[in-house]
Write a protein that holds these residues in place. Structure first.
Motif, mmCIF file in Angstrom:
data_model
loop_
_atom_site.group_PDB
_atom_site.id
_atom_site.type_symbol
_atom_site.label_atom_id
_atom_site.label_comp_id
_atom_site.label_asym_id
_atom_site.label_seq_id
_atom_site.Cartn_x
_atom_site.Cartn_y
_atom_site.Cartn_z
ATOM 1 N N LYS A 1 -20.663 8.299 75.375
ATOM 2 C CA LYS A 1 -21.741 8.728 75.719
ATOM 3 C C LYS A 1 -21.666 10.383 75.686
ATOM 4 C CE LYS A 1 -23.598 5.678 79.281
ATOM 5 N NZ LYS A 1 -24.053 5.172 80.624
ATOM 6 N N LEU A 2 -20.297 10.870 76.113
ATOM 7 C CA LEU A 2 -19.985 12.459 76.011
ATOM 8 C C LEU A 2 -20.074 12.507 74.523
ATOM 9 C CD1 LEU A 2 -17.739 12.648 78.991
ATOM 10 C CD2 LEU A 2 -20.201 13.501 78.805
ATOM 11 N N TYR A 3 -19.197 11.683 73.705
ATOM 12 C CA TYR A 3 -18.848 12.133 72.410
ATOM 13 C C TYR A 3 -20.187 12.252 71.620
ATOM 14 C CZ TYR A 3 -17.693 11.640 67.612
ATOM 15 O OH TYR A 3 -17.607 11.663 66.154
ATOM 16 N N PHE A 4 -21.250 11.787 71.683
ATOM 17 C CA PHE A 4 -22.572 11.826 71.145
ATOM 18 C C PHE A 4 -23.251 13.298 71.657
ATOM 19 C CE2 PHE A 4 -21.916 7.529 69.822
ATOM 20 C CZ PHE A 4 -22.177 7.557 68.295
ATOM 21 N N GLN A 5 -22.763 13.399 72.900
ATOM 22 C CA GLN A 5 -23.563 14.784 73.287
ATOM 23 C C GLN A 5 -22.750 16.009 72.722
ATOM 24 O OE1 GLN A 5 -23.819 14.672 77.640
ATOM 25 N NE2 GLN A 5 -24.439 12.785 77.805
ATOM 26 N N PHE A 6 -21.323 15.915 72.668
ATOM 27 C CA PHE A 6 -20.680 17.079 72.270
ATOM 28 C C PHE A 6 -20.493 17.163 70.756
ATOM 29 C CE2 PHE A 6 -18.230 16.707 76.540
ATOM 30 C CZ PHE A 6 -19.469 17.026 77.010
ATOM 31 N N LYS A 7 -20.659 16.210 69.841
ATOM 32 C CA LYS A 7 -20.508 16.317 68.283
ATOM 33 C C LYS A 7 -21.525 17.240 67.802
ATOM 34 C CE LYS A 7 -22.810 12.061 66.488
ATOM 35 N NZ LYS A 7 -23.563 12.988 65.678
ATOM 36 N N HIS A 8 -20.978 17.707 66.536
ATOM 37 C CA HIS A 8 -21.820 18.641 66.068
ATOM 38 C C HIS A 8 -23.017 17.888 65.020
ATOM 39 C CE1 HIS A 8 -23.256 21.727 63.066
ATOM 40 N NE2 HIS A 8 -22.491 22.775 63.584
ATOM 41 N N PRO A 9 -24.424 18.538 64.913
ATOM 42 C CA PRO A 9 -25.327 17.718 64.407
ATOM 43 C C PRO A 9 -25.195 17.465 62.931
ATOM 44 C CG PRO A 9 -25.984 19.859 65.256
ATOM 45 C CD PRO A 9 -24.849 19.628 65.702
#
Length: 333
Positions: free
Chosen positions: A239-247
């Protein structure tokens, strides 16, 4: 279904595997007591679950008796009147990990080709304990302790299931003797020059005699509890990975990253590199990166075919010019 093993097996299918009715399952059969027990159990519940069953056997040609072993497997499959798939690998020495990877790749490819939804392998509670101890001795991360799980998605809608993961070896042996199943004894399991065999034949009996007779149940409970905790952390990491990754770019937000606990930081970085480069970054390098990121140091690190760059806002992953962007090479450790 008139034995306690039948009831335990059926309970596992309902509560742990969640096996649907009207499905297809590919059973790994080696001829040993574990796989024979599992095959007999599945055949006994075949009509209850309306299962389409197939049997697969893989011969690494390591032993001089493998031809007779495979012949017995074929005879068993003929008696059961089920579809059977027999494979032989090139006779050469493989490490335990290499042989396991070959087996699983053959299992998955066969399931995909012949449209099986599930692959059943006969790992028991003792196998889970031996694997957990093996990972401890190697200094593996805690997430690797529960490496044998009840139900794991492989690829192409194929699941690998282990419906006997809470069964003791003595229960399986009793079941095989009760139904007079033709067990093929693998004498290589007695060779104590192999680490896993030494754990099974020497270490666990020694601990049972001198420390705790219930060591198998205790370690099994530890591994199950570890799985619950690590699965919770894994889901939060995703969950955090998809929040933190660059678009758009291959990067992760460092400001948000530094606000997380180190346990999540290490898993976030591991997932970041695995997702974009298919590289298993060593934990020593992960610790080095986390130290530099928490100290807010600007750095540029070259590792194999990738470049890791941090500007205190984003951590970027770049491929070296000699590597095509869409074809990152796998790391050879």
């Amino acid at each position: 279904m008139d034995t306690f093993v039948h009831h335990k097996f059926n309970k596992n299918l309902v509560y742990h595997i969640k096996l649907p009715r009207y499905t297809s399952i590919l059973i790994g059969l080696s001829g040993g007591q574990d796989s024979l027990c599992m095959t007999k159990l599945f055949m006994d519940i075949k009509k209850m679950y309306y299962l389409d069953i197939g049997i697969i056997s893989i011969d690494h040609q390591w032993r001089y008796d493998t031809v007779r072993n495979i012949q017995q497997t074929i005879n068993i499959a003929k008696d059961l009147n089920v579809k059977t798939y027999i494979y032989e690998s090139i006779p050469k020495y493989y490490s335990e990990e290499e042989a396991r990877n070959i087996r699983y790749q053959i299992l998955i490819n066969t399931a995909k080709q012949y449209e099986y939804s599930f692959i059943a392998v006969a790992h028991s509670l003792n196998d889970q304990i031996e694997t957990g101890l093996h990972h401890i001795f190697r200094g593996s991360y805690i997430d690797s302790l529960p490496s044998l799980t009840w139900n794991r998605a492989a690829e192409h809608m194929v699941h690998i299931v282990r419906p006997m993961l809470n069964m003791h070896r003595w229960e399986i042996n009793w079941f095989c003797r009760y139904f007079w199943l033709p067990i093929w004894n693998d004498f290589s399991n007695l060779e104590c020059n192999k680490e896993r065999n030494r754990i099974r034949q020497e270490l666990i009996p020694y601990i049972q005699y001198h420390f705790s007779y219930a060591i198998e149940n205790n370690i099994g409970t530890l591994i199950n509890n570890t799985y619950i905790d690590s699965e919770y952390i894994r889901q939060n990491t995703i969950k955090l990975y998809f929040q933190f990754k660059h678009p758009y770019l291959i990067a992760i937000n460092i400001i948000n990253f530094n606000s997380q606990h180190q346990a999540l930081q290490k898993r976030l970085l591991y997932l970041f590199f695995l997702h974009h480069s298919n590289i298993n970054i060593p934990y020593t390098l992960l610790d080095q990166l986390i130290y530099k990121l928490n100290k807010k140091l600007v750095f540029k690190i070259s590792y194999n075919q990738i470049i890791i760059y941090n500007n205190n806002k984003w951590l970027y992953l770049c491929y070296k010019q000699s590597i095509h962007y869409n074809q990152p090479s796998k790391l050879k450790l």
